[in-house]
Scaffold this motif. Structure first.
Motif, mmCIF file in Angstrom:
data_model
loop_
_atom_site.group_PDB
_atom_site.id
_atom_site.type_symbol
_atom_site.label_atom_id
_atom_site.label_comp_id
_atom_site.label_asym_id
_atom_site.label_seq_id
_atom_site.Cartn_x
_atom_site.Cartn_y
_atom_site.Cartn_z
ATOM 1 N N ALA A 83 0.824 -1.209 0.000
ATOM 2 C CA ALA A 83 0.000 0.000 0.000
ATOM 3 C C ALA A 83 0.855 1.254 0.000
ATOM 4 N N GLY B 299 3.565 1.515 -1.688
ATOM 5 C CA GLY B 299 4.063 1.720 -3.038
ATOM 6 C C GLY B 299 4.921 0.606 -3.606
ATOM 7 N N ALA C 34 -0.104 5.493 3.931
ATOM 8 C CA ALA C 34 -0.781 4.851 2.802
ATOM 9 C C ALA C 34 -2.152 5.478 2.598
ATOM 10 N N ASN D 295 -4.562 3.468 -2.449
ATOM 11 C CA ASN D 295 -3.415 2.565 -2.513
ATOM 12 C C ASN D 295 -3.610 1.339 -1.632
ATOM 13 N N LYS E 87 -5.654 -0.875 -3.781
ATOM 14 C CA LYS E 87 -4.834 -1.450 -4.859
ATOM 15 C C LYS E 87 -3.913 -2.546 -4.341
ATOM 16 N N ALA E 88 -3.441 -2.397 -3.088
ATOM 17 C CA ALA E 88 -2.501 -3.367 -2.522
ATOM 18 C C ALA E 88 -3.110 -4.762 -2.429
ATOM 19 N N LYS F 227 -2.309 -6.567 -5.646
ATOM 20 C CA LYS F 227 -0.915 -6.745 -6.052
ATOM 21 C C LYS F 227 -0.452 -8.165 -5.715
#
Length: 250
Positions: A77, A79, A186, A190, A193-194, A197
C-alpha cells in the motif's frame, strides 16, 4: 534495477510490551502488531528511488507465519510492486533470515537490497551484515542518506566523529537508520490497490534453507522501575549521597 526490501512484523512501538508469567518471552496475545519502523524507512527509501527513475521495481519480502502478510500488504500500500512471504517459524534467528534472503536475492537479482538496521523486538542488528557476507556484496550500515549514481551508490552514515560517506559498487546491501527519511502514510486508494498486487508464498524448504535457532532465551524480565529523583541542598550533600547511597564514587 530491482530493489529488494526485507520487512519484519513486530509489536507496534506505541504498545507497552508485557512479559509472560513464566518469563519465557513477550506476551503477544491480543497485541497490536505493525511493520518494524526501520523496515518502513527502508520501504520508503526504495519507493523514493523508484519515483526518481532509479529503480524499476520494488519487491518486499518477509519471513514468518501467514500473519506477516498483513505487513507485506502495508508495504504494498505504501508503493511496493509485489511481495514474497517465506513461511517459517516466527522469529527465526538472524543467520537463518540472512540465508533465506540470500536465496531470494539469488532468484530476483536485485541491484540493491535494503533492510532496516535492526528490528525493535530483538534489536540484534545482524541480518544485513550477515546477508552481505553470505552474498559477498559490499555493504553500508546505518544509512542517513542514499544516492544512486550509475553503477554506484553513495551512502552517508553517522559515526562518532561526524558523517562518513561510502561509495559502493552495485549490487550492494544497505541498512537504514532513522534519519534517512520520513515514511509516508498509505492512502485509501493505494490500500485498495494493494489487495490486488501479487503476493507469492514460498517455504524455507523450497529455498533449500534449514531454519534453526542457535540461541536460547534464558529469561525475559520487565525493566526495573525507576525511582523518583530528589533535590539536594548543597554540593556536599550531593557528594555524600553519591558516595554513601549510590556508591558511584569512592
Amino acid at each position: 534495477m530491482k530493489i529488494l526490501v526485507a520487512v519484519k512484523r513486530v509489536i507496534d512501538y506505541n504498545v507497552k510490551a508485557r512479559v509472560k508469567a513464566d518469563q519465557t518471552g513477550v506476551d503477544l496475545v491480543n497485541v497490536k502488531m505493525a511493520l518494524n519502523p526501520f523496515c518502513e524507512i527502508a520501504v520508503e527509501e526504495a519507493i523514493r528511488l523508484k519515483e526518481q527513475g532509479v529503480a524499476s521495481e520494488v519487491i518486499v519480502v518477509s519471513i514468518g507465519s501467514k500473519s506477516c502478510q498483513e505487513q507485506l500488504r502495508n508495504a504494498l500500500a505504501l508503493g511496493a510492486d509485489r511481495a514474497i512471504q517465506v513461511e517459517s517459524i516466527d522469529s527465526p534467528d538472524s543467520l537463518s533470515v540472512a540465508r533465506i534472503l540470500a536465496k531470494i536475492a539469488e532468484a530476483e537479482q536485485p541491484g540493491l537490497i535494503l533492510l532496516g538496521k535492526q528490528a525493535i523486538d530483538s534489536d540484534n542488528n545482524q541480518t544485513g551484515q550477515m546477508l552481505a557476507a553470505l552474498m559477498d556484496r559490499p555493504q553500508a550500515t546505518f544509512a542517513s542518506e542514499v544516492k544512486v549514481e550509475a553503477d554506484k551508490v553513495l551512502v552517508t552514515r553517522e559515526i562518532d566523529g561526524g558523517l562518513q560517506t561510502l561509495k559502493l559498487t552495485l549490487p550492494a546491501v544497505v541498512t537504514t537508520d532513522l534519519r534517512l527519511n520520513e515514511p509516508r502514510y498509505a492512502s485509501l486508494p493505494n490500500i485498495m490497490k494493494a489487495k490486488r498486487k501479487p503476493l507469492d508464498v514460498k517455504t524455507a524448504e523450497e529455498l533449500g534453507v534449514i531454519v534453526a535457532s542457535n540461541q536460547t532465551i534464558v529469561k525475559v524480565e520487565t525493566p526495573a522501575e525507576r525511582t523518583a529523583g530528589i533535590k539536594v541542598g548543597s554540593v556536599d550533600e550531593l557528594v555524600e549521597k553519591l558516595r554513601n547511597e549510590s556508591k558511584v564514587i569512592a
